[in-house]
Design a protein around this motif. Sequence first.
Motif, PDB file in Angstrom:
ATOM      1  N   ASP A 373       0.890  -1.348   0.056  1.00 51.52           N
ATOM      2  CA  ASP A 373       0.042  -0.055   0.109  1.00 51.52           C
ATOM      3  C   ASP A 373       0.841   1.221  -0.004  1.00 51.52           C
ATOM      4  O   ASP A 373       0.352   2.435  -0.181  1.00 51.52           O
ATOM      5  N   HIS A 374       2.265   1.172   0.194  1.00 53.25           N
ATOM      6  CA  HIS A 374       3.099   2.413   0.098  1.00 53.25           C
ATOM      7  C   HIS A 374       2.752   3.261  -0.902  1.00 53.25           C
ATOM      8  O   HIS A 374       2.406   2.716  -2.016  1.00 53.25           O
ATOM      9  N   LEU A 375       3.108   4.743  -0.908  1.00 51.79           N
ATOM     10  CA  LEU A 375       3.055   5.536  -1.799  1.00 51.79           C
ATOM     11  C   LEU A 375       4.307   5.893  -2.730  1.00 51.79           C
ATOM     12  O   LEU A 375       4.121   6.937  -3.307  1.00 51.79           O
ATOM     13  N   THR A 376       5.100   5.132  -2.416  1.00 54.25           N
ATOM     14  CA  THR A 376       6.551   5.551  -3.147  1.00 54.25           C
ATOM     15  C   THR A 376       6.329   5.486  -4.691  1.00 54.25           C
ATOM     16  O   THR A 376       7.135   6.265  -5.312  1.00 54.25           O
ATOM     17  N   PHE A 377       5.590   4.710  -5.195  1.00 57.87           N
ATOM     18  CA  PHE A 377       5.622   4.711  -6.709  1.00 57.87           C
ATOM     19  C   PHE A 377       4.267   5.556  -6.905  1.00 57.87           C
ATOM     20  O   PHE A 377       3.786   5.525  -8.045  1.00 57.87           O
ATOM     21  N   GLY A 378       3.704   6.618  -5.964  1.00 53.22           N
ATOM     22  CA  GLY A 378       2.305   7.197  -6.228  1.00 53.22           C
ATOM     23  C   GLY A 378       1.086   6.424  -6.415  1.00 53.22           C
ATOM     24  O   GLY A 378       1.313   5.481  -5.772  1.00 53.22           O
ATOM     25  N   TYR A 379       0.242   6.936  -6.949  1.00 55.61           N
ATOM     26  CA  TYR A 379      -1.021   6.179  -6.995  1.00 55.61           C
ATOM     27  C   TYR A 379      -2.227   6.723  -7.969  1.00 55.61           C
ATOM     28  O   TYR A 379      -1.724   7.987  -8.340  1.00 55.61           O
ATOM     29  N   GLY A 380      -2.760   5.892  -8.598  1.00 56.68           N
ATOM     30  CA  GLY A 380      -3.816   6.381  -9.471  1.00 56.68           C
ATOM     31  C   GLY A 380      -3.321   6.264 -11.036  1.00 56.68           C
ATOM     32  O   GLY A 380      -2.421   5.659 -11.463  1.00 56.68           O
ATOM     33  N   ALA A 381      -3.901   7.468 -11.698  1.00 58.78           N
ATOM     34  CA  ALA A 381      -3.697   7.306 -13.097  1.00 58.78           C
ATOM     35  C   ALA A 381      -2.040   7.379 -13.537  1.00 58.78           C
ATOM     36  O   ALA A 381      -1.707   7.111 -14.432  1.00 58.78           O
ATOM     37  N   HIS A 382      -1.443   8.465 -12.668  1.00 60.25           N
ATOM     38  CA  HIS A 382       0.153   8.545 -12.929  1.00 60.25           C
ATOM     39  C   HIS A 382       0.932   7.375 -12.213  1.00 60.25           C
ATOM     40  O   HIS A 382       2.021   7.705 -12.323  1.00 60.25           O
ATOM     41  N   GLN A 383       0.490   6.333 -11.465  1.00 56.00           N
ATOM     42  CA  GLN A 383       1.291   5.595 -10.926  1.00 56.00           C
ATOM     43  C   GLN A 383       2.569   4.972 -11.635  1.00 56.00           C
ATOM     44  O   GLN A 383       2.335   4.735 -12.879  1.00 56.00           O
ATOM     45  N   CYS A 384       3.508   4.876 -11.012  1.00 57.88           N
ATOM     46  CA  CYS A 384       4.659   4.736 -11.719  1.00 57.88           C
ATOM     47  C   CYS A 384       4.414   3.341 -12.849  1.00 57.88           C
ATOM     48  O   CYS A 384       4.077   2.208 -12.224  1.00 57.88           O
ATOM     49  N   MET A 385       4.736   3.601 -14.059  1.00 58.34           N
ATOM     50  CA  MET A 385       4.694   2.800 -14.658  1.00 58.34           C
ATOM     51  C   MET A 385       5.911   1.696 -14.853  1.00 58.34           C
ATOM     52  O   MET A 385       5.715   0.420 -14.951  1.00 58.34           O
ATOM     53  N   GLY A 386       7.300   2.066 -14.364  1.00 56.82           N
ATOM     54  CA  GLY A 386       8.110   1.320 -14.294  1.00 56.82           C
ATOM     55  C   GLY A 386       8.076   0.506 -12.907  1.00 56.82           C
ATOM     56  O   GLY A 386       9.336  -0.127 -12.684  1.00 56.82           O
ATOM     57  N   LYS A 387       7.056   0.325 -11.822  1.00 56.55           N
ATOM     58  CA  LYS A 387       7.268  -0.260 -10.637  1.00 56.55           C
ATOM     59  C   LYS A 387       7.733  -1.508 -10.721  1.00 56.55           C
ATOM     60  O   LYS A 387       8.562  -2.017  -9.823  1.00 56.55           O
ATOM     61  N   ASN A 388       7.338  -2.458 -11.734  1.00 60.19           N
ATOM     62  CA  ASN A 388       7.535  -3.662 -11.876  1.00 60.19           C
ATOM     63  C   ASN A 388       8.960  -4.206 -12.331  1.00 60.19           C
ATOM     64  O   ASN A 388       9.568  -4.972 -11.920  1.00 60.19           O
ATOM     65  N   LEU A 389       9.554  -3.227 -13.140  1.00 56.34           N
ATOM     66  CA  LEU A 389      10.961  -3.086 -13.527  1.00 56.34           C
ATOM     67  C   LEU A 389      11.847  -2.753 -12.444  1.00 56.34           C
ATOM     68  O   LEU A 389      12.757  -3.418 -11.911  1.00 56.34           O
ATOM     69  N   ALA A 390      11.642  -1.856 -11.791  1.00 53.43           N
ATOM     70  CA  ALA A 390      12.213  -1.484 -10.397  1.00 53.43           C
ATOM     71  C   ALA A 390      12.196  -2.486  -9.483  1.00 53.43           C
ATOM     72  O   ALA A 390      13.306  -3.153  -8.942  1.00 53.43           O
ATOM     73  N   ARG A 391      10.900  -3.247  -9.309  1.00 53.23           N
ATOM     74  CA  ARG A 391      11.070  -4.210  -8.126  1.00 53.23           C
ATOM     75  C   ARG A 391      11.970  -5.555  -8.744  1.00 53.23           C
ATOM     76  O   ARG A 391      12.731  -6.079  -7.813  1.00 53.23           O
ATOM     77  N   MET A 392      11.889  -5.591  -9.966  1.00 51.79           N
ATOM     78  CA  MET A 392      12.667  -6.784 -10.611  1.00 51.79           C
ATOM     79  C   MET A 392      14.069  -6.623 -10.257  1.00 51.79           C
ATOM     80  O   MET A 392      14.954  -7.443  -9.736  1.00 51.79           O
ATOM     81  N   GLU A 393      14.525  -5.142 -10.372  1.00 55.23           N
ATOM     82  CA  GLU A 393      16.214  -5.120 -10.253  1.00 55.23           C
ATOM     83  C   GLU A 393      16.457  -5.171  -8.831  1.00 55.23           C
ATOM     84  O   GLU A 393      17.332  -5.822  -8.636  1.00 55.23           O
ATOM     85  N   MET A 394      15.512  -4.590  -7.788  1.00 51.74           N
ATOM     86  CA  MET A 394      15.834  -4.669  -6.480  1.00 51.74           C
ATOM     87  C   MET A 394      16.005  -5.953  -5.884  1.00 51.74           C
ATOM     88  O   MET A 394      16.616  -6.316  -5.324  1.00 51.74           O
ATOM     89  N   ARG A 395      15.004  -6.868  -6.434  1.00 51.71           N
ATOM     90  CA  ARG A 395      15.024  -8.104  -5.719  1.00 51.71           C
ATOM     91  C   ARG A 395      16.170  -9.052  -6.324  1.00 51.71           C
ATOM     92  O   ARG A 395      16.743  -9.806  -5.717  1.00 51.71           O
ATOM     93  N   ILE A 396      16.550  -8.913  -7.688  1.00 47.92           N
ATOM     94  CA  ILE A 396      17.846  -9.379  -8.344  1.00 47.92           C
ATOM     95  C   ILE A 396      19.004  -9.141  -7.535  1.00 47.92           C
ATOM     96  O   ILE A 396      19.955  -9.780  -7.063  1.00 47.92           O
ATOM     97  N   PHE A 397      19.348  -7.721  -7.139  1.00 47.19           N
ATOM     98  CA  PHE A 397      20.471  -7.317  -6.493  1.00 47.19           C
ATOM     99  C   PHE A 397      20.522  -8.044  -4.909  1.00 47.19           C
ATOM    100  O   PHE A 397      21.417  -8.546  -4.482  1.00 47.19           O
ATOM    101  N   LEU A 398      19.397  -7.854  -4.172  1.00 40.30           N
ATOM    102  CA  LEU A 398      19.126  -8.347  -3.086  1.00 40.30           C
ATOM    103  C   LEU A 398      19.456  -9.768  -3.067  1.00 40.30           C
ATOM    104  O   LEU A 398      20.126 -10.369  -2.111  1.00 40.30           O
ATOM    105  N   GLU A 399      18.872 -10.579  -4.087  1.00 37.30           N
ATOM    106  CA  GLU A 399      19.032 -12.122  -4.201  1.00 37.30           C
ATOM    107  C   GLU A 399      20.627 -12.395  -4.190  1.00 37.30           C
ATOM    108  O   GLU A 399      21.139 -13.234  -3.354  1.00 37.30           O
ATOM    109  N   ALA A 400      21.149 -11.633  -5.021  1.00 36.38           N
ATOM    110  CA  ALA A 400      22.480 -11.907  -5.355  1.00 36.38           C
ATOM    111  C   ALA A 400      23.705 -11.619  -3.936  1.00 36.38           C
ATOM    112  O   ALA A 400      24.230 -12.626  -3.722  1.00 36.38           O
TER     113      ALA A 400
END
Length: 775
Positions: A373-400
Amino acid sequence: HPSSSPPHPTGHCPMSGFMTAPNGCPVSPEAADFDPFESAYQLDPPEALRWSRDQEPVFYSPKLGYWVVSRYADVKEIFRDNQVFSPAIALEKITPVSQEAQDTLKRYNYAMNRTLVNEDEPAHMERRRALMESFTLDELKHHEPMLQSLTQEYLDRIIDKGEADLVDEMLWEIPLTVALHFLGIPEEDMDTLREYSIAHTVNTWGRPSKEEQVAVAEAVGKFWQYAGKVLEKMRQDPSGHGWMKYAIRMQKELPDIVTDSYLHSMMMAGIVAAHETTAHASANMFRLLLENREVWDDICGNPALIPNAVEECLRYSGSVAAWRRIATADTRIGDTEIPKGSKLLIISASANHDDRHFENPDDLDIYRDNTTDHLTFGYGAHQCMGKNLARMEMRIFLEAFTRRLPQLELVPDQTFTFVPNTSFRGPEHLWVRWDQRQNPERRDPDILNRVHTFTIGAPTPNDAARPVRVADVVVEAEGVIRLVLEDPRGRMLPRWSPGAHIDVVVGDFARKYSLCGDPEDPYRLQVSVLKEAAGRGGSAFIHETVKAGSLIKIRGLKNHFRLDETADSYLLIAGGIGITPIIAMADRLKHLGKDYTIHYCGRARETMAFLSRLERDHGDRLHLYPANENRRLTLSSVVRKGNAAQIYACGPERLLDALEDVTSDHPETLHIEHFTATGAVLDPTREIGFDVVLTDSELTVHVAPDQTVLQALRAVGADIPSDCEEGLCGTCEVAVVAGDIDHRDKVLTASERAQNRRMMTCCSRANEGKIFLAI
Ligand code: HEM
């Protein structure tokens, strides 16, 4: 001050001697002092805004010339309403530019135009739709192998060094390379780009001095020209993957929507949007997790926790701390009048620490189940389009890192510095160290191959299940056991308030249990479990298999049955095992010295849990109704009309239905908690399909007869958290704008249903026609 009054300039209020805000109200001393360029805000935005969340959630900052908004509900509402709160100023320079800097920019023909993030409707949504394709989950999969190998390559470079600045040696460059890949740009001039994009941040969100402004303008001008050149190169052959290439192709189809000026601006803004946000978020994440060693160790032991851990880091210490909007009409936020033309700084970092929305918000809890529910990606019509790319990057860094360098630690006593600005937040350097002789791959080279991968998208509730040990099993009554749960490593568990519940995970499904016991005890959670003959066998399984010492998993905690502590008198009504939340409420009300009575019904005394405790602690307030003693509770006489008491009730359906009847002319006094769902099973042969209009995202989604609204919304990328998926827990609630809703959940009361403002997407549907949801 009437909302139609024209904006006042700031001045001094003759009555109070205080400075006045543009709506004529006095500016408090805290508001007058607020300066987001100072270190308190830079170091810890949520802490710097704590006073505001508590005392003045919307205030005018004379130093900034902006209204500042700090609470979750207000920030989300502003993001949601992009008509009244236009994003047009999202990228406007927060510090006015000197003439010299303007001249410098002119020399480079700098003509940054609106992109997506600061475009108004209807142009914005037309573009967003036209350019969405590159962000679908299937398209994002193409970037995963490149990201895996980049991460491995950068980590190989430092793995034997024993010390590194993670920002300089990795976290800055990988997201930049990914951003370039994503846009389809050739990977050259990386160092120049790095300089350019820092300059862009200072140019937009910072407070550069006069001399700095010119240097910044030089870099921004060069960045602009560079973006133009690359665009020209791409136009010659726009085939293949890459968002810009796709946009160039779309321009041929929709030249009025994807214009030239738009492409040039998007090229520059796109790099920044995708790069710095993710680089900073990753650096914040590593810092936060290494400062919380136990959490880091948990992740090293169980990589399945990574998706939720990433999300919790984005909530706790996101890379976008604040965003901007401008009021297009006279309006109000909460109680504050906001004149048309007011500029707003909405502090998502503060909203993410608002205890009105998140339980124990200042605890870093990777098992939190509403962290998305956090609002770091904003919310609504402008919500970050790249959120899932960002999530993917951060997950891969942390996993490695957790796989290859679990012994990583922060270099102690380092001072973190930030590029001073209101919005993008992350340390400029992050020094870490490790004993390279302990690198696990030296003993077991196969570690390099044991890469854990994740499904792209928001985390699921199972990602957040928390292991606990059963410290004790106490028989409370016939068929009722009380489980005392503690952390297996003796750590503290989340604090809770009466009415809260957790889910106990049993096999493939989870059962919801209210908490009882001592909320002041940070090491133990307690639930009581009735062995139910009917049902899916969850409670029988718990009775038969769970013993002192068993390791089980729980999810939560959440509170949808919160006690309003401001009332004068309370009526607590429990049926059977419904006593669990009620006894916790009674304990609290006693502690607060409030006036309350407890009415507790059951089959027979032997089956009624907590009797001796209730008699001991609440004897003078307690009324018991064991059915086998012919003592019956007459609700109409207990619930007297006109009595202002707040009623909290938990128990079997017929008791709660009867209570809804007797309180039908004052339904706002009734607060109930159900145990069982009746309408949650979907029978496609009897359901109809219907359309759901998402008013915030401007999308229409069809819900097929064999689909829940929740499933249909997730399929279009909406991050709706859910939990029980039976209409019991309230997690998947969304706001209703209009429509005839067939409410099938057990969360909403009759009066809440009548208000038609919320629905549970896991089970409720449309009666007929379209329904309109604020998503
Ligand atoms: C919009 C944050 C990563 C592309 C936004 C907004 C925020 C944001 C706050 C404005 C939301 C609003 O107005 O409601 C972040 C954060 C990121 C991140 C914190 C990393 C952790 C990315 C990436 C990309 C990207 C990797 C691209 C690949 C965009 C785009 C928009 C946007 C295109 C504009 C959407 C629109 O206005 O319709 N982002 N972002 N972002 N972001 Fe991100």
